[in-house]
Design a protein around this motif. Structure first.
Motif, mmCIF file in Angstrom:
data_model
loop_
_atom_site.group_PDB
_atom_site.id
_atom_site.type_symbol
_atom_site.label_atom_id
_atom_site.label_comp_id
_atom_site.label_asym_id
_atom_site.label_seq_id
_atom_site.Cartn_x
_atom_site.Cartn_y
_atom_site.Cartn_z
ATOM 1 N N GLY A 16 21.251 6.234 -66.982
ATOM 2 C CA GLY A 16 21.531 5.890 -65.691
ATOM 3 C C GLY A 16 22.789 5.283 -65.565
ATOM 4 N N MET A 17 22.848 4.470 -64.441
ATOM 5 C CA MET A 17 24.418 4.001 -64.034
ATOM 6 C C MET A 17 24.098 2.340 -63.950
ATOM 7 S SD MET A 17 26.337 6.486 -63.045
ATOM 8 C CE MET A 17 27.506 5.752 -62.626
ATOM 9 N N PRO A 18 24.998 1.997 -64.761
ATOM 10 C CA PRO A 18 24.936 0.351 -64.771
ATOM 11 C C PRO A 18 25.427 -0.317 -63.381
ATOM 12 C CG PRO A 18 26.723 1.165 -66.052
ATOM 13 C CD PRO A 18 25.979 2.096 -65.530
ATOM 14 N N ASP A 19 26.100 0.610 -62.657
ATOM 15 C CA ASP A 19 26.712 -0.142 -61.132
ATOM 16 C C ASP A 19 26.354 1.081 -60.239
ATOM 17 O OD1 ASP A 19 28.016 -1.600 -59.538
ATOM 18 O OD2 ASP A 19 30.130 -1.097 -60.030
ATOM 19 N N ALA A 20 25.123 1.306 -59.982
ATOM 20 C CA ALA A 20 24.725 2.509 -59.355
ATOM 21 C C ALA A 20 25.109 2.430 -57.784
ATOM 22 C CB ALA A 20 23.278 2.694 -59.520
ATOM 23 N N GLU A 21 24.987 1.200 -57.296
ATOM 24 C CA GLU A 21 24.983 1.316 -55.870
ATOM 25 C C GLU A 21 26.474 1.553 -55.349
ATOM 26 O OE1 GLU A 21 23.354 -2.175 -54.557
ATOM 27 O OE2 GLU A 21 21.315 -1.529 -54.474
ATOM 28 N N ARG A 22 26.883 2.165 -54.227
ATOM 29 C CA ARG A 22 28.222 2.559 -53.726
ATOM 30 C C ARG A 22 27.843 2.077 -52.090
ATOM 31 N NH1 ARG A 22 29.164 2.526 -58.164
ATOM 32 N NH2 ARG A 22 30.709 3.519 -59.562
ATOM 33 N N TYR A 23 28.769 1.392 -51.560
ATOM 34 C CA TYR A 23 28.759 0.878 -50.390
ATOM 35 C C TYR A 23 29.429 1.691 -49.404
ATOM 36 C CZ TYR A 23 26.365 -2.858 -52.954
ATOM 37 O OH TYR A 23 25.501 -3.508 -53.587
ATOM 38 N N PHE A 24 29.261 2.206 -48.459
ATOM 39 C CA PHE A 24 29.994 2.878 -47.375
ATOM 40 C C PHE A 24 29.871 2.433 -45.944
ATOM 41 C CE2 PHE A 24 29.363 5.958 -50.797
ATOM 42 C CZ PHE A 24 30.416 7.052 -50.818
ATOM 43 N N VAL A 25 31.049 2.245 -45.380
ATOM 44 C CA VAL A 25 31.482 2.004 -44.075
ATOM 45 C C VAL A 25 31.340 3.089 -43.341
ATOM 46 C CG1 VAL A 25 32.773 0.891 -42.519
ATOM 47 C CG2 VAL A 25 32.506 -0.131 -44.654
ATOM 48 N N ASP A 26 30.555 3.188 -42.151
ATOM 49 C CA ASP A 26 30.702 4.330 -41.139
ATOM 50 C C ASP A 26 31.764 4.052 -40.236
ATOM 51 O OD1 ASP A 26 29.963 6.387 -39.160
ATOM 52 O OD2 ASP A 26 28.048 5.626 -38.864
ATOM 53 N N LEU A 27 32.876 4.930 -40.225
ATOM 54 C CA LEU A 27 33.854 4.744 -39.418
ATOM 55 C C LEU A 27 33.925 5.630 -38.116
ATOM 56 C CD1 LEU A 27 36.556 5.158 -42.252
ATOM 57 C CD2 LEU A 27 35.897 3.023 -41.141
ATOM 58 N N TYR A 70 34.138 5.214 -45.287
ATOM 59 C CA TYR A 70 35.018 4.395 -46.293
ATOM 60 C C TYR A 70 34.144 3.917 -47.228
ATOM 61 C CZ TYR A 70 38.250 0.464 -47.350
ATOM 62 O OH TYR A 70 39.062 -0.749 -47.983
ATOM 63 N N ASP A 71 34.354 4.362 -48.541
ATOM 64 C CA ASP A 71 33.494 4.013 -49.671
ATOM 65 C C ASP A 71 34.310 2.850 -50.377
ATOM 66 O OD1 ASP A 71 32.584 4.093 -52.294
ATOM 67 O OD2 ASP A 71 32.911 6.098 -52.728
ATOM 68 N N LEU A 72 33.492 1.877 -50.456
ATOM 69 C CA LEU A 72 33.931 0.533 -50.814
ATOM 70 C C LEU A 72 33.979 0.613 -52.496
ATOM 71 C CD1 LEU A 72 32.585 -1.848 -48.386
ATOM 72 C CD2 LEU A 72 34.843 -0.593 -48.263
ATOM 73 N N GLY A 73 33.262 1.425 -53.133
ATOM 74 C CA GLY A 73 32.849 1.628 -54.359
ATOM 75 C C GLY A 73 31.653 0.463 -54.596
ATOM 76 N N GLY A 74 31.660 0.171 -56.206
ATOM 77 C CA GLY A 74 30.347 -0.609 -56.396
ATOM 78 C C GLY A 74 30.766 -2.117 -56.487
ATOM 79 N N ALA A 75 29.793 -3.162 -57.010
ATOM 80 C CA ALA A 75 29.918 -4.461 -57.093
ATOM 81 C C ALA A 75 30.411 -4.958 -58.502
ATOM 82 C CB ALA A 75 28.778 -5.034 -56.662
ATOM 83 N N ALA A 76 30.525 -3.976 -59.439
ATOM 84 C CA ALA A 76 30.907 -4.384 -60.645
ATOM 85 C C ALA A 76 30.304 -5.715 -61.215
ATOM 86 C CB ALA A 76 32.553 -4.573 -60.712
ATOM 87 N N TYR A 128 38.694 5.766 -49.728
ATOM 88 C CA TYR A 128 38.329 4.960 -50.939
ATOM 89 C C TYR A 128 39.066 3.676 -51.061
ATOM 90 C CZ TYR A 128 36.113 9.311 -52.258
ATOM 91 O OH TYR A 128 35.363 10.320 -52.205
ATOM 92 N N TYR A 129 38.313 2.637 -51.395
ATOM 93 C CA TYR A 129 38.820 1.378 -51.529
ATOM 94 C C TYR A 129 38.932 1.409 -53.103
ATOM 95 C CZ TYR A 129 39.120 -3.774 -52.570
ATOM 96 O OH TYR A 129 39.293 -5.056 -52.637
ATOM 97 N N MET A 130 40.334 1.948 -53.549
ATOM 98 C CA MET A 130 40.557 2.120 -54.924
ATOM 99 C C MET A 130 40.604 0.882 -55.799
ATOM 100 S SD MET A 130 43.189 5.344 -54.480
ATOM 101 C CE MET A 130 43.500 5.393 -56.272
ATOM 102 N N PHE A 131 41.558 0.143 -55.582
ATOM 103 C CA PHE A 131 41.995 -1.277 -56.200
ATOM 104 C C PHE A 131 41.969 -2.102 -55.033
ATOM 105 C CE2 PHE A 131 44.549 2.064 -58.218
ATOM 106 C CZ PHE A 131 43.431 2.629 -59.162
ATOM 107 N N GLY A 132 41.600 -3.509 -55.425
ATOM 108 C CA GLY A 132 41.962 -4.554 -54.751
ATOM 109 C C GLY A 132 42.153 -5.765 -55.507
ATOM 110 N N ALA A 133 42.959 -6.898 -54.681
ATOM 111 C CA ALA A 133 43.259 -8.063 -55.284
ATOM 112 C C ALA A 133 43.406 -9.348 -54.479
ATOM 113 C CB ALA A 133 44.597 -7.893 -56.334
ATOM 114 N N THR A 134 43.130 -10.369 -54.968
ATOM 115 C CA THR A 134 43.580 -11.642 -54.059
ATOM 116 C C THR A 134 43.995 -12.783 -54.870
ATOM 117 O OG1 THR A 134 40.841 -12.283 -54.458
ATOM 118 C CG2 THR A 134 41.427 -11.165 -52.328
#
Length: 364
Positions: free
Chosen positions: A148-159, A295-301, A260-266
Protein backbone atom coordinates in the motif's frame (compact mmCIF):
# COMPACT_ATOMS: atom_id res chain seq x y z
CA UNK A 1 8.05 -6.54 -32.24
CA UNK A 2 4.46 -7.71 -32.77
CA UNK A 3 2.06 -7.63 -29.82
CA UNK A 4 -1.34 -9.33 -29.83
CA UNK A 5 -4.04 -7.00 -28.55
CA UNK A 6 -7.72 -7.94 -28.29
CA UNK A 7 -7.19 -10.87 -30.65
CA UNK A 8 -5.44 -8.81 -33.31
CA UNK A 9 -1.76 -8.40 -34.03
CA UNK A 10 -0.43 -4.86 -34.11
CA UNK A 11 3.19 -4.05 -34.87
CA UNK A 12 5.21 -1.90 -32.53
CA UNK A 13 8.89 -1.22 -32.33
CA UNK A 14 10.72 -0.67 -29.08
CA UNK A 15 13.84 1.33 -28.30
CA UNK A 16 15.60 0.50 -25.05
CA UNK A 17 18.27 2.72 -23.53
CA UNK A 18 19.07 4.25 -26.90
CA UNK A 19 17.10 7.51 -27.00
CA UNK A 20 19.28 10.56 -26.17
CA UNK A 21 18.12 12.49 -23.11
CA UNK A 22 17.26 15.67 -25.01
CA UNK A 23 15.22 13.75 -27.58
CA UNK A 24 13.41 11.81 -24.84
CA UNK A 25 12.31 14.99 -23.12
CA UNK A 26 11.12 16.50 -26.39
CA UNK A 27 9.05 13.35 -26.98
CA UNK A 28 7.47 13.24 -23.52
CA UNK A 29 6.41 16.85 -23.96
CA UNK A 30 3.86 15.61 -26.50
CA UNK A 31 1.92 13.50 -23.98
CA UNK A 32 -1.01 14.56 -21.81
CA UNK A 33 0.09 12.22 -19.01
CA UNK A 34 3.72 13.34 -18.79
CA UNK A 35 5.29 13.63 -15.33
CA UNK A 36 8.55 15.21 -14.28
CA UNK A 37 9.81 11.93 -12.76
CA UNK A 38 9.52 10.35 -16.21
CA UNK A 39 11.77 12.96 -17.84
CA UNK A 40 15.39 12.17 -18.57
CA UNK A 41 16.49 15.47 -17.02
CA UNK A 42 15.00 14.50 -13.65
CA UNK A 43 15.63 10.75 -13.64
CA UNK A 44 19.26 10.85 -14.77
CA UNK A 45 20.14 13.34 -12.03
CA UNK A 46 17.99 11.98 -9.23
CA UNK A 47 18.84 8.30 -9.72
CA UNK A 48 22.43 8.92 -10.78
CA UNK A 49 22.74 6.40 -13.58
CA UNK A 50 20.29 3.78 -12.33
CA UNK A 51 17.56 4.82 -14.77
CA UNK A 52 16.67 2.84 -17.87
CA UNK A 53 14.12 3.70 -20.54
CA UNK A 54 11.85 2.07 -23.08
CA UNK A 55 10.08 3.87 -25.93
CA UNK A 56 7.25 2.30 -27.92
CA UNK A 57 6.64 3.37 -31.50
CA UNK A 58 3.91 2.58 -34.02
CA UNK A 59 4.67 3.39 -37.61
CA UNK A 60 7.76 5.24 -36.44
CA UNK A 61 5.70 7.54 -34.20
CA UNK A 62 6.23 7.51 -30.41
CA UNK A 63 3.01 6.27 -28.77
CA UNK A 64 4.14 5.41 -25.21
CA UNK A 65 7.15 4.97 -22.99
CA UNK A 66 8.55 4.78 -19.50
CA UNK A 67 11.69 5.35 -17.49
CA UNK A 68 12.41 2.70 -14.88
CA UNK A 69 14.82 2.92 -11.97
CA UNK A 70 16.79 -0.33 -11.68
CA UNK A 71 18.10 -1.55 -8.33
CA UNK A 72 20.18 -4.74 -8.56
CA UNK A 73 21.44 -6.78 -5.65
CA UNK A 74 25.23 -7.18 -5.59
CA UNK A 75 26.49 -10.45 -7.12
CA UNK A 76 22.97 -11.69 -7.89
CA UNK A 77 22.38 -9.22 -10.71
CA UNK A 78 18.61 -9.34 -10.17
CA UNK A 79 16.43 -6.86 -8.38
CA UNK A 80 13.79 -4.26 -9.05
CA UNK A 81 12.78 -2.22 -12.10
CA UNK A 82 10.51 0.52 -10.75
CA UNK A 83 8.34 2.68 -13.03
CA UNK A 84 7.15 5.57 -10.89
CA UNK A 85 4.30 7.76 -12.21
CA UNK A 86 4.37 6.07 -15.58
CA UNK A 87 4.18 4.81 -18.22
CA UNK A 88 3.04 7.73 -20.36
CA UNK A 89 0.65 6.63 -23.11
CA UNK A 90 -1.94 9.35 -23.78
CA UNK A 91 -0.75 11.54 -26.65
CA UNK A 92 -1.88 15.15 -26.31
CA UNK A 93 -5.02 15.86 -28.30
CA UNK A 94 -5.85 12.16 -28.78
CA UNK A 95 -8.41 9.86 -27.17
CA UNK A 96 -7.01 7.53 -24.52
CA UNK A 97 -6.54 4.08 -26.12
CA UNK A 98 -6.18 1.29 -23.53
CA UNK A 99 -4.65 -0.94 -26.22
CA UNK A 100 -1.60 1.31 -26.19
CA UNK A 101 -1.36 1.04 -22.41
CA UNK A 102 -1.45 -2.75 -22.62
CA UNK A 103 1.17 -2.72 -25.35
CA UNK A 104 3.69 -0.57 -23.47
CA UNK A 105 3.20 -2.51 -20.23
CA UNK A 106 3.70 -5.80 -22.06
CA UNK A 107 6.89 -4.41 -23.60
CA UNK A 108 8.08 -3.38 -20.13
CA UNK A 109 7.34 -6.86 -18.77
CA UNK A 110 9.27 -8.47 -21.62
CA UNK A 111 12.31 -6.23 -21.19
CA UNK A 112 12.63 -5.96 -17.41
CA UNK A 113 10.92 -9.06 -15.99
CA UNK A 114 11.55 -11.69 -18.68
CA UNK A 115 14.81 -10.63 -20.36
CA UNK A 116 16.57 -9.05 -17.37
CA UNK A 117 14.95 -11.17 -14.65
CA UNK A 118 13.87 -8.31 -12.38
CA UNK A 119 10.58 -7.74 -10.64
CA UNK A 120 8.75 -4.97 -12.52
CA UNK A 121 6.89 -2.55 -10.25
CA UNK A 122 4.54 0.10 -11.62
CA UNK A 123 3.10 3.01 -9.67
CA UNK A 124 0.61 4.80 -11.96
CA UNK A 125 0.55 8.58 -12.18
CA UNK A 126 -2.15 10.02 -9.89
CA UNK A 127 -5.10 11.22 -11.96
CA UNK A 128 -8.71 12.14 -11.15
CA UNK A 129 -9.76 10.63 -14.50
CA UNK A 130 -7.46 7.81 -15.66
CA UNK A 131 -5.91 6.29 -12.55
CA UNK A 132 -8.56 3.67 -11.84
CA UNK A 133 -8.48 2.51 -15.46
CA UNK A 134 -4.73 1.99 -15.27
CA UNK A 135 -4.97 0.00 -12.03
CA UNK A 136 -7.68 -2.18 -13.58
CA UNK A 137 -5.55 -2.82 -16.67
CA UNK A 138 -2.57 -3.79 -14.53
CA UNK A 139 -4.69 -6.32 -12.64
CA UNK A 140 -5.99 -7.74 -15.92
CA UNK A 141 -2.39 -8.20 -17.07
CA UNK A 142 -1.39 -10.24 -14.05
CA UNK A 143 0.10 -7.53 -11.83
CA UNK A 144 -0.39 -7.89 -8.10
CA UNK A 145 -0.74 -5.15 -5.49
CA UNK A 146 1.73 -6.12 -2.79
CA UNK A 147 2.32 -2.80 -0.98
CA UNK A 148 0.00 0.00 0.00
CA UNK A 149 0.92 3.68 0.04
CA UNK A 150 1.99 5.38 3.29
CA UNK A 151 0.94 8.77 1.88
CA UNK A 152 -1.86 7.64 -0.42
CA UNK A 153 -4.02 10.76 -0.74
CA UNK A 154 -3.29 13.28 -3.48
CA UNK A 155 -5.09 16.62 -3.52
CA UNK A 156 -6.21 18.10 -6.84
CA UNK A 157 -7.51 21.62 -7.50
CA UNK A 158 -10.04 21.88 -10.34
CA UNK A 159 -8.71 24.70 -12.52
CA UNK A 160 -11.76 24.78 -14.79
CA UNK A 161 -13.56 27.01 -12.25
CA UNK A 162 -13.81 30.75 -12.70
CA UNK A 163 -12.33 32.96 -9.99
CA UNK A 164 -15.54 33.46 -7.98
CA UNK A 165 -16.44 29.76 -8.10
CA UNK A 166 -12.88 28.86 -7.13
CA UNK A 167 -13.07 31.09 -4.07
CA UNK A 168 -16.37 29.48 -3.03
CA UNK A 169 -14.88 26.02 -3.47
CA UNK A 170 -12.22 26.61 -0.80
CA UNK A 171 -13.00 25.58 2.76
CA UNK A 172 -14.25 28.36 5.00
CA UNK A 173 -10.98 28.47 6.92
CA UNK A 174 -8.95 28.61 3.71
CA UNK A 175 -11.00 31.54 2.39
CA UNK A 176 -10.59 33.38 5.70
CA UNK A 177 -6.81 33.01 5.67
CA UNK A 178 -6.60 33.97 2.01
CA UNK A 179 -8.54 37.19 2.58
CA UNK A 180 -6.18 38.08 5.42
CA UNK A 181 -3.18 37.36 3.18
CA UNK A 182 -4.51 39.58 0.39
CA UNK A 183 -4.52 42.52 2.79
CA UNK A 184 -0.84 42.16 3.65
CA UNK A 185 0.73 43.84 0.61
CA UNK A 186 2.52 40.70 -0.57
CA UNK A 187 4.24 40.64 -3.93
CA UNK A 188 3.97 37.35 -5.84
CA UNK A 189 5.78 36.79 -9.12
CA UNK A 190 7.63 34.29 -11.24
CA UNK A 191 11.40 34.05 -11.19
CA UNK A 192 13.80 32.45 -13.63
CA UNK A 193 17.12 33.71 -12.28
CA UNK A 194 19.69 31.25 -10.93
CA UNK A 195 20.21 33.48 -7.88
CA UNK A 196 16.57 33.31 -6.83
CA UNK A 197 16.47 29.56 -7.45
CA UNK A 198 19.40 29.22 -5.05
CA UNK A 199 17.64 31.51 -2.55
CA UNK A 200 14.58 29.26 -2.74
CA UNK A 201 16.70 26.16 -2.07
CA UNK A 202 18.23 27.91 0.94
CA UNK A 203 14.77 28.85 2.17
CA UNK A 204 13.78 25.18 2.00
CA UNK A 205 16.86 24.09 3.96
CA UNK A 206 16.08 26.70 6.61
CA UNK A 207 12.49 25.44 6.86
CA UNK A 208 13.58 21.82 7.20
CA UNK A 209 16.00 22.76 9.97
CA UNK A 210 13.42 24.91 11.76
CA UNK A 211 10.74 22.22 11.69
CA UNK A 212 13.10 19.35 12.46
CA UNK A 213 12.29 17.40 9.29
CA UNK A 214 14.39 14.60 7.84
CA UNK A 215 13.69 15.36 4.20
CA UNK A 216 14.90 13.65 1.03
CA UNK A 217 12.96 16.02 -1.25
CA UNK A 218 15.26 17.05 -4.14
CA UNK A 219 14.52 20.79 -3.99
CA UNK A 220 18.06 21.46 -5.20
CA UNK A 221 16.99 20.15 -8.61
CA UNK A 222 14.74 23.17 -9.26
CA UNK A 223 17.50 25.07 -11.02
CA UNK A 224 18.68 22.03 -13.00
CA UNK A 225 15.16 21.34 -14.28
CA UNK A 226 14.56 24.99 -15.15
CA UNK A 227 17.74 25.00 -17.20
CA UNK A 228 17.78 21.44 -18.57
CA UNK A 229 14.23 20.66 -19.74
CA UNK A 230 12.81 21.85 -23.08
CA UNK A 231 11.11 25.28 -22.83
CA UNK A 232 7.60 23.80 -22.80
CA UNK A 233 8.38 21.52 -19.83
CA UNK A 234 10.51 23.76 -17.68
CA UNK A 235 9.07 24.24 -14.18
CA UNK A 236 8.37 27.76 -13.00
CA UNK A 237 9.40 29.19 -9.66
CA UNK A 238 6.72 31.32 -7.98
CA UNK A 239 7.97 33.50 -5.12
CA UNK A 240 6.20 35.62 -2.50
CA UNK A 241 7.88 38.69 -1.00
CA UNK A 242 7.02 41.19 1.70
CA UNK A 243 8.94 44.46 1.73
CA UNK A 244 11.62 42.83 -0.40
CA UNK A 245 12.07 39.78 1.86
CA UNK A 246 11.52 36.31 0.38
CA UNK A 247 8.85 34.57 2.48
CA UNK A 248 7.61 31.63 0.42
CA UNK A 249 8.19 29.84 -2.84
CA UNK A 250 6.87 26.97 -4.94
CA UNK A 251 8.30 25.05 -7.87
CA UNK A 252 5.43 24.46 -10.30
CA UNK A 253 5.77 21.84 -13.02
CA UNK A 254 3.51 21.92 -16.08
CA UNK A 255 3.30 18.50 -17.70
CA UNK A 256 0.50 17.56 -20.05
CA UNK A 257 -2.96 18.26 -18.63
CA UNK A 258 -1.71 18.73 -15.06
CA UNK A 259 0.35 21.21 -13.08
CA UNK A 260 2.36 19.88 -10.15
CA UNK A 261 3.26 21.49 -6.86
CA UNK A 262 6.72 19.94 -6.93
CA UNK A 263 8.54 21.68 -4.08
CA UNK A 264 7.57 24.36 -1.60
CA UNK A 265 9.13 26.34 1.23
CA UNK A 266 8.19 29.08 3.69
CA UNK A 267 10.11 31.18 6.19
CA UNK A 268 9.16 31.70 9.83
CA UNK A 269 7.94 35.19 8.89
CA UNK A 270 5.50 33.78 6.31
CA UNK A 271 3.05 32.32 8.83
CA UNK A 272 1.67 35.50 10.45
CA UNK A 273 1.30 37.06 7.00
CA UNK A 274 -0.38 33.94 5.50
CA UNK A 275 2.06 34.17 2.61
CA UNK A 276 1.44 30.58 1.53
CA UNK A 277 -2.22 31.36 0.84
CA UNK A 278 -1.42 34.40 -1.28
CA UNK A 279 1.22 32.44 -3.18
CA UNK A 280 -1.10 29.57 -4.04
CA UNK A 281 -3.98 31.89 -5.00
CA UNK A 282 -1.67 33.63 -7.46
CA UNK A 283 -0.49 30.29 -8.86
CA UNK A 284 -4.08 29.10 -9.38
CA UNK A 285 -4.92 32.24 -11.36
CA UNK A 286 -1.77 31.92 -13.45
CA UNK A 287 -2.47 28.26 -14.24
CA UNK A 288 -6.09 29.01 -15.13
CA UNK A 289 -4.94 31.59 -17.66
CA UNK A 290 -2.69 28.95 -19.25
CA UNK A 291 -5.61 26.53 -19.67
CA UNK A 292 -4.25 23.79 -17.38
CA UNK A 293 -6.96 21.35 -16.24
CA UNK A 294 -5.73 20.08 -12.87
CA UNK A 295 -3.33 21.24 -10.17
CA UNK A 296 -1.83 18.32 -8.25
CA UNK A 297 -0.80 19.46 -4.77
CA UNK A 298 0.79 16.12 -3.89
CA UNK A 299 0.40 14.38 -0.56
CA UNK A 300 0.51 15.51 3.03
CA UNK A 301 3.81 13.84 4.00
CA UNK A 302 2.46 12.75 7.42
CA UNK A 303 1.83 16.36 8.49
CA UNK A 304 -1.69 17.12 9.82
CA UNK A 305 -1.24 20.86 9.22
CA UNK A 306 -0.21 20.33 5.61
CA UNK A 307 -3.13 17.96 5.06
CA UNK A 308 -5.55 20.59 6.39
CA UNK A 309 -4.05 23.23 4.09
CA UNK A 310 -4.18 21.08 0.95
CA UNK A 311 -7.61 19.63 1.63
CA UNK A 312 -9.04 23.11 2.18
CA UNK A 313 -7.38 24.34 -1.00
CA UNK A 314 -8.72 21.46 -3.12
CA UNK A 315 -12.07 22.40 -1.65
CA UNK A 316 -15.53 21.21 -2.52
CA UNK A 317 -14.95 21.14 -6.28
CA UNK A 318 -11.51 19.51 -6.23
CA UNK A 319 -10.66 15.84 -5.96
CA UNK A 320 -8.88 13.73 -3.38
CA UNK A 321 -7.34 10.87 -5.34
CA UNK A 322 -6.35 7.80 -3.33
CA UNK A 323 -3.44 5.88 -4.80
CA UNK A 324 -4.02 2.13 -4.62
CA UNK A 325 -0.37 1.18 -4.27
CA UNK A 326 2.53 -0.36 -6.16
CA UNK A 327 1.81 -3.24 -8.54
CA UNK A 328 4.33 -6.03 -9.21
CA UNK A 329 4.90 -8.62 -11.91
CA UNK A 330 7.80 -11.02 -12.18
CA UNK A 331 8.87 -13.90 -14.41
CA UNK A 332 11.00 -15.79 -11.87
CA UNK A 333 10.91 -16.21 -8.08
CA UNK A 334 14.49 -14.95 -7.89
CA UNK A 335 13.41 -11.60 -9.29
CA UNK A 336 10.58 -11.36 -6.80
CA UNK A 337 12.80 -12.23 -3.84
CA UNK A 338 15.48 -9.77 -4.96
CA UNK A 339 12.89 -6.99 -5.24
CA UNK A 340 11.53 -7.89 -1.80
CA UNK A 341 15.01 -7.30 -0.39
CA UNK A 342 15.18 -3.89 -2.09
CA UNK A 343 11.78 -2.90 -0.73
CA UNK A 344 12.69 -4.13 2.76
CA UNK A 345 15.70 -1.81 2.73
CA UNK A 346 13.47 1.08 1.58
CA UNK A 347 10.99 0.32 4.34
CA UNK A 348 13.75 0.38 6.96
CA UNK A 349 15.02 3.77 5.74
CA UNK A 350 11.55 5.28 5.78
CA UNK A 351 10.78 3.83 9.20
CA UNK A 352 13.89 5.56 10.51
CA UNK A 353 12.80 8.83 8.86
CA UNK A 354 9.11 8.83 9.82
CA UNK A 355 9.01 6.64 12.94
CA UNK A 356 7.02 3.56 13.86
CA UNK A 357 3.81 4.97 12.41
CA UNK A 358 5.21 4.50 8.90
CA UNK A 359 4.84 0.74 9.14
CA UNK A 360 1.11 0.95 9.83
CA UNK A 361 0.55 3.42 6.97
CA UNK A 362 2.49 1.33 4.46
CA UNK A 363 0.27 -1.72 5.08
CA UNK A 364 -2.96 0.20 4.52
Amino acid sequence: MSISIDGASRAYSTEVDSVPDAEWDEIIGGFADAHHEQTACYASRHWKGRDSHLLLRAGGRPVAGARATVFKLPLLGRGLAFVRFGPFWRAAGSEADPRIYRAVVEALVQEYAVTRGHCLTILPRPSPVHQEQEYALLREMGFVRRRGMPDAERYFVDLSLLEEAQMKSFSQNWRYNLRRALGNALEVRLSETPQEAEAFASLYEEMVSRKGFDSATPVHMTRALMEGLPPGLRPRLALAFHEGELLAGATIGLFGDTAYYMFGATSAAALPLNAGYALQWWVIGWLRERGVRWYDLGGAAHEPGLRHFKKGMAGKSGRIVVMDGEYDRWASPIGRLAADAVFAARHARRRMRYGAGYGRLAKA
